[in-house]
Scaffold this motif. Sequence first.
Motif, PDB file in Angstrom:
ATOM      1  N   SER A   1      15.405  10.043   1.554  1.00 38.66           N
ATOM      2  CA  SER A   1      15.169  11.137   0.522  1.00 38.66           C
ATOM      3  C   SER A   1      13.935  11.510   0.233  1.00 38.66           C
ATOM      4  O   SER A   1      12.712  10.872  -0.252  1.00 38.66           O
TER       5      SER A   1
ATOM      6  N   SER B   1      12.969  12.133 -17.752  1.00 35.41           N
ATOM      7  CA  SER B   1      12.643  13.686 -18.314  1.00 35.41           C
ATOM      8  C   SER B   1      13.196  12.895 -19.759  1.00 35.41           C
ATOM      9  O   SER B   1      13.267  13.968 -20.095  1.00 35.41           O
TER      10      SER B   1
ATOM     11  N   GLN C   1      11.230  13.382  -2.037  1.00 39.41           N
ATOM     12  CA  GLN C   1      10.685  13.303  -3.574  1.00 39.41           C
ATOM     13  C   GLN C   1      10.194  14.464  -3.872  1.00 39.41           C
ATOM     14  O   GLN C   1       9.717  15.598  -3.336  1.00 39.41           O
TER      15      GLN C   1
ATOM     16  N   GLU D   1      14.276  11.966  -4.771  1.00 38.44           N
ATOM     17  CA  GLU D   1      15.118  12.254  -5.236  1.00 38.44           C
ATOM     18  C   GLU D   1      16.465  11.963  -5.457  1.00 38.44           C
ATOM     19  O   GLU D   1      17.057  12.146  -6.883  1.00 38.44           O
ATOM     20  N   ASP D   2      16.705  10.953  -5.082  1.00 35.22           N
ATOM     21  CA  ASP D   2      17.229  10.367  -5.397  1.00 35.22           C
ATOM     22  C   ASP D   2      17.703   9.437  -5.616  1.00 35.22           C
ATOM     23  O   ASP D   2      19.085   9.187  -6.371  1.00 35.22           O
ATOM     24  N   ASN D   3      16.638   9.199  -6.523  1.00 31.56           N
ATOM     25  CA  ASN D   3      16.909   7.991  -8.018  1.00 31.56           C
ATOM     26  C   ASN D   3      17.112   8.656  -9.011  1.00 31.56           C
ATOM     27  O   ASN D   3      16.171   8.609 -10.456  1.00 31.56           O
ATOM     28  N   LEU D   4      18.294   8.575  -9.365  1.00 25.12           N
ATOM     29  CA  LEU D   4      18.795   8.566 -11.043  1.00 25.12           C
ATOM     30  C   LEU D   4      18.446   8.661 -12.110  1.00 25.12           C
ATOM     31  O   LEU D   4      17.739   9.602 -12.703  1.00 25.12           O
ATOM     32  N   PRO D   5      18.315   6.808 -12.361  1.00 25.43           N
ATOM     33  CA  PRO D   5      17.999   6.651 -12.999  1.00 25.43           C
ATOM     34  C   PRO D   5      16.649   7.213 -13.515  1.00 25.43           C
ATOM     35  O   PRO D   5      16.565   7.234 -14.736  1.00 25.43           O
TER      36      PRO D   5
ATOM     37  N   ARG E   1       8.534  20.469  -4.795  1.00 20.64           N
ATOM     38  CA  ARG E   1       9.782  18.848  -4.027  1.00 20.64           C
ATOM     39  C   ARG E   1       8.628  18.520  -2.368  1.00 20.64           C
ATOM     40  O   ARG E   1       8.813  20.169  -1.996  1.00 20.64           O
TER      41      ARG E   1
ATOM     42  N   ARG F   1      14.874   9.136 -12.394  1.00 24.84           N
ATOM     43  CA  ARG F   1      14.433  10.362 -12.982  1.00 24.84           C
ATOM     44  C   ARG F   1      14.899  11.231 -14.232  1.00 24.84           C
ATOM     45  O   ARG F   1      14.626  12.148 -14.960  1.00 24.84           O
ATOM     46  N   GLN F   2      15.964   9.994 -14.873  1.00 29.93           N
ATOM     47  CA  GLN F   2      16.454  10.617 -16.000  1.00 29.93           C
ATOM     48  C   GLN F   2      15.620   9.582 -17.188  1.00 29.93           C
ATOM     49  O   GLN F   2      15.425  10.079 -18.069  1.00 29.93           O
TER      50      GLN F   2
END
Length: 176
Positions: free
Chosen positions: A166, A146, A168, A136-140, A155, A142-143
């Motif tokens: 974190s 998306s 998943q 969930e906290d792996n923003l790059p 979740r 996730r971007q």
Amino acid sequence: MSASSQSVLPSLVVYPAAPSDLEPLAEVLTQVFHPPQGLQRWIYRIRKLGIREDLRLRLGSRDPYYCCLAASVGSRVVGIVEISLRVMAHGKYPYLSNLAVLPRWRRRGIARQLLLSAEGVVQVWGYRRLHLHVLEDNLPARQLYSQLRYTPIERTDRLWRWLGVSPQLLLCKWLS
């Protein structure tokens, strides 16, 4: 993110990995998921050996629904992704795991090309959707997912956070 940061390298090649790729693939996985920093450097070789042996078994299997893709620039393997069938709530579905790109090769379109190639493999297998987990906290990551139309469908329990990990997200993409 600028367009140039996501442009695909002209010399990038994504191909089905072979047993001869075992050593560089294990190196990529170990560097990405268990970097040799701090005390971790003392067990780096042992971790890499375990990853190498696990990968050797998967590459050597004759499972028609397993594929390991490697990404290379010139003669250097810089990325990997694995696709297999995984039992989910309502049957078996294609599942993507171990997407990894060496840190200095990131933001050049390599992960995107690995994902698109994996989607092609899944379609050849006759499936119309692909699943994967992301922290969930792996923003790059996730971007990127998306941008490629992967959507969260589940979740993991907050128990993971209590254990210091974190949570998943399970993502799914419907393939056309």
